[in-house]
Write an enzyme that holds these catalytic residues in place. Structure first.
Site, short mmCIF file in Angstrom:
data_model
loop_
_atom_site.label_atom_id
_atom_site.label_comp_id
_atom_site.label_asym_id
_atom_site.label_seq_id
_atom_site.Cartn_x
_atom_site.Cartn_y
_atom_site.Cartn_z
N ASP A 87 0.87 -1.18 0.00
CA ASP A 87 0.00 0.00 0.00
C ASP A 87 0.91 1.23 0.00
O ASP A 87 2.13 1.13 0.19
CB ASP A 87 -0.95 -0.05 1.21
CG ASP A 87 -2.19 0.82 0.99
OD1 ASP A 87 -2.24 1.56 -0.01
OD2 ASP A 87 -3.11 0.76 1.83
N ASP A 122 -3.99 7.02 -3.81
CA ASP A 122 -5.41 7.36 -3.96
C ASP A 122 -5.89 8.06 -2.70
O ASP A 122 -5.28 7.94 -1.64
CB ASP A 122 -6.24 6.09 -4.21
CG ASP A 122 -6.03 5.04 -3.13
OD1 ASP A 122 -5.02 4.33 -3.19
OD2 ASP A 122 -6.87 4.96 -2.20
N GLY A 187 -11.75 3.24 0.62
CA GLY A 187 -12.57 4.18 1.38
C GLY A 187 -13.73 3.55 2.12
O GLY A 187 -14.70 4.23 2.45
N CYS A 270 -12.47 -24.78 17.86
CA CYS A 270 -11.64 -24.73 16.66
C CYS A 270 -10.56 -25.79 16.82
O CYS A 270 -10.19 -26.11 17.94
CB CYS A 270 -11.03 -23.32 16.54
SG CYS A 270 -9.67 -23.17 15.38
N CYS A 272 -7.44 -25.63 15.25
CA CYS A 272 -6.12 -25.19 14.78
C CYS A 272 -5.08 -25.58 15.83
O CYS A 272 -5.44 -25.94 16.96
CB CYS A 272 -6.14 -23.69 14.50
SG CYS A 272 -5.96 -22.66 15.96
N CYS A 275 -5.64 -23.90 19.25
CA CYS A 275 -6.82 -24.33 20.00
C CYS A 275 -6.75 -25.81 20.40
O CYS A 275 -7.43 -26.23 21.33
CB CYS A 275 -8.08 -24.03 19.20
SG CYS A 275 -8.24 -22.27 18.85
N1 GUN Z 1 -6.50 0.71 3.05
C1 GUN Z 1 -7.76 0.75 3.51
N2 GUN Z 1 -8.53 1.54 2.71
C2 GUN Z 1 -7.74 2.01 1.73
C3 GUN Z 1 -7.95 2.88 0.61
O1 GUN Z 1 -9.04 3.38 0.35
N3 GUN Z 1 -6.86 3.13 -0.19
C4 GUN Z 1 -5.63 2.59 0.08
N4 GUN Z 1 -4.62 2.86 -0.75
N5 GUN Z 1 -5.40 1.79 1.13
C5 GUN Z 1 -6.44 1.50 1.95
ZN ZN Z 2 -8.09 -22.03 16.60
#
Ligand code: GUN
Ligand code: ZN
Length: 353
Positions: A87, A122, A187, A270, A272, A275
């Site tokens: 990101d 963004d 968003g 669970c 796993c 657990c």
């Molecule tokens: N991580 C959570 N929401 C968003 C988003 O709208 N844009 C980006 N780039 N990362 C995110």
């Molecule tokens: Zn578990």
């Protein structure tokens, strides 16, 4: 690059090929905070993760990490040879205000550390913003998208537009015209935190209706297993989970039918390794660090178990049935599911039967 193998509703099992590596979707990318690693990336394959996501902005602004990433590349730095997505800092920008980086600078950085899929800067507009402000943010996002495609980098083309569906449509149409590899829906974190799932359904289906079905869709910030089956049914292919650690920090135990408080549990329902090996009380009695690791580990196992269940449901043509059980976990999920009836035309295009 994205081959669809099986379908049910708007959901699909797909094969995503990125830099000669293959990932089967739907899947979830565990979020790795490079400054606070709880489960090591090299162990992620044991959980079923073929792909992880980390944050290039955090790496960029931490001198030690920046140097290491530029020298060795992001795969060696994290010790993970699967697909690494990054990101861009957009989310930090939404949460903490301005950040000190430009779009081109963070794109160039992602390219130079060798990420498999990068993200441009963004703007995640808050769901309660006015139409006017959301439009002006979207115009900036679209300008930055056009800058981004000039870089030699596989890219996310994130769809924004807040809760204004005309803007979501415009955003999806614009992103669809540009050669992006994945189209995340951005968003939406504030909506999910406030359980505003009906608005989320409107957004996802508006976007899906205006994107080519050949584009993989990532629902940005969605990691709770309770929501995954519905989101897959609506056509989302990729998810990211910081939830496995964030909930563990709060001593919360994730299940696909809701969240439990560990200190109120007696039996861990669970199988796993965590657990099987510990009782709830024994996990509570561990040191804080060990407890965080154990609970994060269960949370991640539980999330991947749900992914497998979803894939098997698509394979059997029984995804609607799985979703019908999951939406009983929360009244707002049930209401959200009923929104589907406003989109029967779209559903019919994908799933005539
Ligand atoms: N991580 C959570 N929401 C968003 C988003 O709208 N844009 C980006 N780039 N990362 C995110
Ligand atoms: Zn578990």
């Amino acid at each position: 690059m994205f081959e669809i193998k099986a379908k049910d509703g708007l959901g699909r099992i797909g094969k995503l090929s990125i830099n000669k590596k293959k990932v089967e979707t739907p899947t979830i990318m565990p979020v790795i905070n490079p400054n606070k690693i709880v489960i090591a990336p090299k162990d992620m394959k044991d959980y079923g993760a073929e792909m992880i996501i980390t944050n290039s902005y955090i790496i960029y602004r931490t001198p030690r990490l920046k140097e290491l990433a530029l020298e060795k590349g992001v795969h060696d730095m994290l010790n993970f040879d699967g697909v690494i997505e990054t990101d861009s800092g957009s989310f930090q920008m939404a949460a903490y205000g301005d950040i000190e980086i430009e779009n081109k600078e963070i794109l160039e950085f992602q390219r130079s550390i060798g990420v498999d899929i990068g993200t441009f800067l963004d703007i995640p507009t808050h769901p309660d913003e006015s139409h006017k402000k959301t439009l002006s943010d979207l115009e900036t996002t679209i300008e930055r998208a056009k800058e981004a495609i000039e870089f030699e980098l596989n890219l996310n083309g994130t769809v924004q537009g807040g809760t204004h569906l005309d803007l979501r449509k415009k955003s999806a149409e614009e992103m669809n015209k540009l050669p992006f590899d994945v189209n995340p829906i951005g968003g939406v974190v504030p909506l999910m935190m406030e359980y505003r799932f009906s608005e989320l359904v409107d957004i996802i289906l508006t976007v899906k209706g205006n994107l080519s079905p050949s584009r993989p869709v990532h629902l940005f910030g969605a990691g709770h297993p309770m929501l995954l089956s519905l989101a897959v049914l609506l056509g989302c292919d990729l998810f990211d989970s910081a939830a496995y650690v964030l909930y563990a920090q709060d001593l919360r135990y994730l299940t696909p039918y809701g969240t439990k408080k560990l200190n109120e549990m007696k039996y861990l329902p669970c199988n796993c390794p965590v657990c099987r090996g510990y009782t709830a009380q024994e996990i509570m009695n561990q040191s804080e660090k060990k407890r965080l690791m154990l609970l994060s580990s269960h949370n991640l196992y539980s999330t991947f178990q749900e992914i497998k269940l979803i894939k098997e449901a698509i394979h059997e043509g029984a995804l609607f049935e799985l979703v019908e059980t999951r939406i009983r976990s929360h009244p707002r999920l049930l209401l959200a599911y009923r929104k589907l009836k406003d989109y029967y035309d779209l559903l019919e295009e994908y799933d005539p039967f």
